[in-house]
Design an enzyme around this catalytic site. Structure first.
Site, PDB file in Angstrom:
ATOM      1  N   ASP A  37       0.816  -1.211   0.000  1.00 13.15           N
ATOM      2  CA  ASP A  37       0.000   0.000   0.000  1.00 13.15           C
ATOM      3  C   ASP A  37       0.858   1.272   0.000  1.00 13.15           C
ATOM      4  O   ASP A  37       0.398   2.353   0.345  1.00 13.15           O
ATOM      5  CB  ASP A  37      -1.009  -0.007   1.160  1.00 13.15           C
ATOM      6  CG  ASP A  37      -0.304  -0.059   2.509  1.00 13.15           C
ATOM      7  OD1 ASP A  37       0.948  -0.099   2.532  1.00 13.15           O
ATOM      8  OD2 ASP A  37      -1.008  -0.065   3.531  1.00 13.15           O
ATOM      9  N   HIS A 241      21.158   5.174 -20.964  1.00 18.62           N
ATOM     10  CA  HIS A 241      20.249   5.410 -19.836  1.00 18.62           C
ATOM     11  C   HIS A 241      20.574   4.481 -18.660  1.00 18.62           C
ATOM     12  O   HIS A 241      19.695   3.871 -18.053  1.00 18.62           O
ATOM     13  CB  HIS A 241      18.787   5.256 -20.276  1.00 18.62           C
ATOM     14  CG  HIS A 241      18.291   6.441 -21.055  1.00 18.62           C
ATOM     15  ND1 HIS A 241      17.092   6.481 -21.702  1.00 18.62           N
ATOM     16  CD2 HIS A 241      18.859   7.653 -21.284  1.00 18.62           C
ATOM     17  CE1 HIS A 241      16.945   7.658 -22.289  1.00 18.62           C
ATOM     18  NE2 HIS A 241      17.996   8.393 -22.052  1.00 18.62           N
ATOM     19  N   ASP A 258      24.412  12.273 -15.748  1.00 21.66           N
ATOM     20  CA  ASP A 258      23.294  12.949 -16.410  1.00 21.66           C
ATOM     21  C   ASP A 258      22.207  13.059 -15.358  1.00 21.66           C
ATOM     22  O   ASP A 258      21.548  12.071 -15.022  1.00 21.66           O
ATOM     23  CB  ASP A 258      22.841  12.113 -17.620  1.00 21.66           C
ATOM     24  CG  ASP A 258      21.722  12.778 -18.409  1.00 21.66           C
ATOM     25  OD1 ASP A 258      21.091  13.719 -17.886  1.00 21.66           O
ATOM     26  OD2 ASP A 258      21.462  12.323 -19.548  1.00 21.66           O
ATOM     27  N   ASP A 269      18.091  19.334 -17.233  1.00 17.28           N
ATOM     28  CA  ASP A 269      18.606  18.084 -17.816  1.00 17.28           C
ATOM     29  C   ASP A 269      20.048  18.329 -18.246  1.00 17.28           C
ATOM     30  O   ASP A 269      20.290  18.846 -19.331  1.00 17.28           O
ATOM     31  CB  ASP A 269      17.726  17.678 -19.003  1.00 17.28           C
ATOM     32  CG  ASP A 269      18.174  16.364 -19.634  1.00 17.28           C
ATOM     33  OD1 ASP A 269      19.039  15.671 -19.064  1.00 17.28           O
ATOM     34  OD2 ASP A 269      17.642  16.030 -20.716  1.00 17.28           O
ATOM     35  N   HIS A 348      22.370   8.951 -30.854  1.00 16.83           N
ATOM     36  CA  HIS A 348      21.133   9.666 -30.498  1.00 16.83           C
ATOM     37  C   HIS A 348      21.095  11.012 -31.210  1.00 16.83           C
ATOM     38  O   HIS A 348      21.974  11.323 -31.994  1.00 16.83           O
ATOM     39  CB  HIS A 348      20.994   9.803 -28.981  1.00 16.83           C
ATOM     40  CG  HIS A 348      22.153  10.446 -28.283  1.00 16.83           C
ATOM     41  ND1 HIS A 348      22.371  11.802 -28.285  1.00 16.83           N
ATOM     42  CD2 HIS A 348      23.169   9.909 -27.544  1.00 16.83           C
ATOM     43  CE1 HIS A 348      23.456  12.062 -27.551  1.00 16.83           C
ATOM     44  NE2 HIS A 348      23.958  10.941 -27.107  1.00 16.83           N
ATOM     45  N   HIS A 352      16.403  17.692 -27.213  1.00 22.58           N
ATOM     46  CA  HIS A 352      14.936  17.621 -27.154  1.00 22.58           C
ATOM     47  C   HIS A 352      14.422  18.841 -26.422  1.00 22.58           C
ATOM     48  O   HIS A 352      15.163  19.498 -25.685  1.00 22.58           O
ATOM     49  CB  HIS A 352      14.512  16.343 -26.407  1.00 22.58           C
ATOM     50  CG  HIS A 352      15.241  16.151 -25.108  1.00 22.58           C
ATOM     51  ND1 HIS A 352      14.874  16.771 -23.944  1.00 22.58           N
ATOM     52  CD2 HIS A 352      16.382  15.458 -24.802  1.00 22.58           C
ATOM     53  CE1 HIS A 352      15.719  16.442 -22.974  1.00 22.58           C
ATOM     54  NE2 HIS A 352      16.658  15.659 -23.470  1.00 22.58           N
ATOM     55  N   HIS A 359      11.658  15.275 -21.389  1.00 22.01           N
ATOM     56  CA  HIS A 359      11.504  15.230 -22.852  1.00 22.01           C
ATOM     57  C   HIS A 359      10.183  15.942 -23.105  1.00 22.01           C
ATOM     58  O   HIS A 359       9.123  15.329 -23.109  1.00 22.01           O
ATOM     59  CB  HIS A 359      11.470  13.793 -23.373  1.00 22.01           C
ATOM     60  CG  HIS A 359      12.795  13.100 -23.205  1.00 22.01           C
ATOM     61  ND1 HIS A 359      12.971  11.755 -23.396  1.00 22.01           N
ATOM     62  CD2 HIS A 359      14.022  13.588 -22.881  1.00 22.01           C
ATOM     63  CE1 HIS A 359      14.244  11.441 -23.178  1.00 22.01           C
ATOM     64  NE2 HIS A 359      14.894  12.538 -22.854  1.00 22.01           N
ATOM     65  N   GLU A 382      23.102  18.088 -26.585  1.00 16.05           N
ATOM     66  CA  GLU A 382      23.763  17.022 -25.844  1.00 16.05           C
ATOM     67  C   GLU A 382      24.462  15.979 -26.721  1.00 16.05           C
ATOM     68  O   GLU A 382      24.088  14.809 -26.717  1.00 16.05           O
ATOM     69  CB  GLU A 382      22.761  16.326 -24.925  1.00 16.05           C
ATOM     70  CG  GLU A 382      21.445  15.904 -25.578  1.00 16.05           C
ATOM     71  CD  GLU A 382      20.554  15.128 -24.610  1.00 16.05           C
ATOM     72  OE1 GLU A 382      21.042  14.178 -23.983  1.00 16.05           O
ATOM     73  OE2 GLU A 382      19.364  15.478 -24.476  1.00 16.05           O
ATOM     74  N   TYR A 386      30.509   7.511 -27.534  1.00 16.20           N
ATOM     75  CA  TYR A 386      30.529   6.366 -26.606  1.00 16.20           C
ATOM     76  C   TYR A 386      31.302   5.236 -27.274  1.00 16.20           C
ATOM     77  O   TYR A 386      30.818   4.667 -28.252  1.00 16.20           O
ATOM     78  CB  TYR A 386      29.101   5.929 -26.288  1.00 16.20           C
ATOM     79  CG  TYR A 386      28.186   7.096 -25.980  1.00 16.20           C
ATOM     80  CD1 TYR A 386      28.100   7.622 -24.687  1.00 16.20           C
ATOM     81  CD2 TYR A 386      27.451   7.714 -26.995  1.00 16.20           C
ATOM     82  CE1 TYR A 386      27.283   8.711 -24.413  1.00 16.20           C
ATOM     83  CE2 TYR A 386      26.633   8.809 -26.729  1.00 16.20           C
ATOM     84  CZ  TYR A 386      26.550   9.305 -25.452  1.00 16.20           C
ATOM     85  OH  TYR A 386      25.738  10.394 -25.186  1.00 16.20           O
ATOM     86  N   ARG A 404      29.395  12.509 -22.717  1.00 15.11           N
ATOM     87  CA  ARG A 404      28.274  13.319 -23.183  1.00 15.11           C
ATOM     88  C   ARG A 404      28.367  14.651 -22.459  1.00 15.11           C
ATOM     89  O   ARG A 404      28.738  14.690 -21.277  1.00 15.11           O
ATOM     90  CB  ARG A 404      26.927  12.639 -22.890  1.00 15.11           C
ATOM     91  CG  ARG A 404      25.724  13.485 -23.332  1.00 15.11           C
ATOM     92  CD  ARG A 404      24.386  12.723 -23.441  1.00 15.11           C
ATOM     93  NE  ARG A 404      23.872  12.208 -22.207  1.00 15.11           N
ATOM     94  CZ  ARG A 404      23.889  10.925 -21.866  1.00 15.11           C
ATOM     95  NH1 ARG A 404      24.411  10.012 -22.680  1.00 15.11           N
ATOM     96  NH2 ARG A 404      23.398  10.525 -20.702  1.00 15.11           N
ATOM     97  N   GLU A 406      25.895  17.984 -21.908  1.00 18.75           N
ATOM     98  CA  GLU A 406      24.516  18.412 -22.153  1.00 18.75           C
ATOM     99  C   GLU A 406      24.216  19.707 -21.426  1.00 18.75           C
ATOM    100  O   GLU A 406      24.398  19.809 -20.217  1.00 18.75           O
ATOM    101  CB  GLU A 406      23.551  17.307 -21.665  1.00 18.75           C
ATOM    102  CG  GLU A 406      22.091  17.690 -21.769  1.00 18.75           C
ATOM    103  CD  GLU A 406      21.133  16.550 -21.439  1.00 18.75           C
ATOM    104  OE1 GLU A 406      21.506  15.662 -20.634  1.00 18.75           O
ATOM    105  OE2 GLU A 406      20.011  16.551 -21.981  1.00 18.75           O
TER     106      GLU A 406
HETATM  107  N1  GLY Z   1      18.337  12.562 -19.321  1.00 16.96           N
HETATM  108  C1  GLY Z   1      17.747  12.078 -20.509  1.00 16.96           C
HETATM  109  C2  GLY Z   1      18.211  12.814 -21.681  1.00 16.96           C
HETATM  110  O1  GLY Z   1      19.260  13.402 -21.640  1.00 16.96           O
HETATM  111  O2  GLY Z   1      17.534  12.910 -22.655  1.00 16.96           O
HETATM  112 MN    MN Z   2      20.121  14.192 -19.892  1.00 15.15          MN
HETATM  113 MN    MN Z   3      18.484  15.274 -22.451  1.00 14.99          MN
END
Ligand code: GLY
Ligand code: MN
Ligand code: MN
Length: 435
Positions: A37, A241, A258, A269, A348, A352, A359, A382, A386, A404, A406
């Site tokens: 619960d 991720h 990240d 982000d 990628h 975004h 996102h 970003e 890799y 990365r 970002e």
């Molecule tokens: N943290 C997810 C992205 O960078 O899109």
């Molecule tokens: Mn991110």
């Molecule tokens: Mn992002």
């Protein structure tokens, strides 16, 4: 803090968009059980929040333009002394009218009774189709109730329109109050990333860095992260991720974090990558400088009128050329871009939209064309490289280097503003912070 008058302005604008024969129906997010619960921390549905600022579950927003008893109707939980002893105060119907500017508020339990009358005579229902199944049923039941009265001259709405199209277009353009909330989320995130860099030492665990991030988020009023933090060291930097965050950090590892705070429901982000030891090795430095160059060039291109995909094209070009220069890719620049030879290393997109959702909503294409940037849009830039040990044909010295970088960028009238520009990013800034 976003003023109640701003939410009222959004509701007005949405009602103008749908026209006076339409009706908006929007349920709040349900509470979700985690186990037994125990529930997950409650997070309001972003569309619902955008139009109401209201944070309780068991609520439904109705906007009925030109309705004479009032256009903004909120169904919400009743005040309940017993429940409030256990769970804390509720807004109730009086509070919905006084503090949240509803024209009328009714107990949630009266929704099914009142909904058919609210729908009767409206041409179109504007609703997030197919997202909340339980509520879909309630709504269909109400529509059928209106249908059953059609011989009495009452007609049911003829059209269901997905509300997200118009609403998400509004959410794409941030007001100054929204930008202020996002800036606060980003400023808290800055402290968290710096703290994690300073805390980091070889042989500590990824989750220890996550704890430092969370500590800084929470002590600054961001109760939750905007998404599960990614803290990966060594080979884990190459998992986009990665959220297990449970491995030991070794002396020669790079660490990719990240993580972004959520403040007043707005997301930051941010990704930073740094060496566990405080000093980049030659190979790490080479890849880092390459990702950074691509990111700076992509950010530089951000201005009103620029096409959304420009950043990605710039990044792909710089990364591909860089991988050629380092001997990791072989061939001509155009040929390698043509056959997407960069893809095993950079799989990628450039970023975004960012806002209430990490996102965030809003279309990237309008009709057949990629969207052009306009003032008030906020998005991430970003790029990453890799080099997983699984990629065939790459010299071992590059293995397990994942980078990365970002940042969060606002489009302004004249160009852009990097909202996260204070977070250490160059090699010398990172090495100085870690020293
Ligand atoms: N943290 C997810 C992205 O960078 O899109
Ligand atoms: Mn991110
Ligand atoms: Mn992002």
């Amino acid at each position: 803090m976003i003023k109640m008058s701003e939410y009222a302005k959004r509701r007005k604008e949405l009602m103008q968009k749908i026209g006076s024969n339409g009706i908006v129906i929007l349920p709040s997010a349900p509470e979700v059980f985690r186990n037994g619960d125990a529930v997950y921390a409650y997070r309001q549905n972003s569309d619902f929040y955008y139009l109401t600022g209201f944070e309780e579950p068991e609520a439904v927003l109705v906007l009925a333009p030109k309705r004479k008893e009032g256009e903004y109707i909120l169904f919400n939980r009743i005040r309940d002394r017993d429940r409030e002893i256990w769970d804390g105060p509720r807004v109730g119907q009086e509070g919905a009218v006084e503090d949240y500017l509803a024209d009328q508020a009714f107990p949630f339990s009266e929704l099914t009774l009142m909904l058919p009358d609210l729908l009767a005579g409206r041409e179109s229902i504007h609703y997030p189709l197919g997202i909340n199944r339980e509520f879909d049923k309630i709504l269909m039941h109400s529509v059928n109730k209106v249908r059953s009265k059609s011989r009495g001259g009452v007609h049911p709405p003829a059209a269901f329109v997905d509300i997200t199209t118009s609403l998400h277009e509004m959410r794409l353009f941030k007001s100054s109050a929204e930008i202020a909330s996002m800036q606060k989320a980003i400023d808290i995130t800055e402290k968290a990333h710096v703290r994690a860099m300073q805390f980091c030492k070889p042989n500590c665990y990824e989750y220890e860095l996550e704890a430092e991030l969370m500590y800084e988020f929470q002590r600054n009023g961001a109760r939750y992260p905007a998404y599960n933090p990614i803290v990966g060291a060594g080979r884990n930097t190459c998992i986009l991720h990665y959220v297990n965050n449970n491995q030991k950090i070794n002396e020669g590892d790079l660490i990719l974090i990240d993580a972004g705070a959520e403040y007043q429901n707005y997301a930051a982000d941010i990704t930073r990558t740094f060496p566990a030891s405080g000093h980049f090795t030659g190979e790490q430095r080479a890849i880092y400088e390459l990702v950074l160059a691509s990111q700076l060039a992509a950010i530089k291109s951000v201005k009103p009128g620029a096409v959304w995909t420009a950043a990605q094209s710039i990044i792909v070009k710089i990364i591909t050329q860089g991988l050629i220069d380092l001997g990791i890719l072989k061939g001509s620049l155009d040929g390698l871009i043509e056959k997407q030879a960069y893809f095993p290393f950079y799989m990628h997109r450039s970023g975004h939209w960012l806002g209430l959702d990490v996102h965030d909503v809003g279309r990237y294409r309008v009709e057949t064309k990629w969207r052009t940037l306009q003032p008030g849009m906020v998005f991430t830039v970003e790029p990453g490289i890799y080099i997983s040990a699984d990629i065939p044909g790459v010299s071992k010295r590059w293995h397990n280097i994942g980078v990365r970088i970002e940042d969060n960028v606002l489009v302004t009238d004249k160009g852009h503003e990097v909202l996260s520009q204070k977070i250490p990013k160059t090699i010398s800034e990172i090495e100085a912070v870690m020293a």
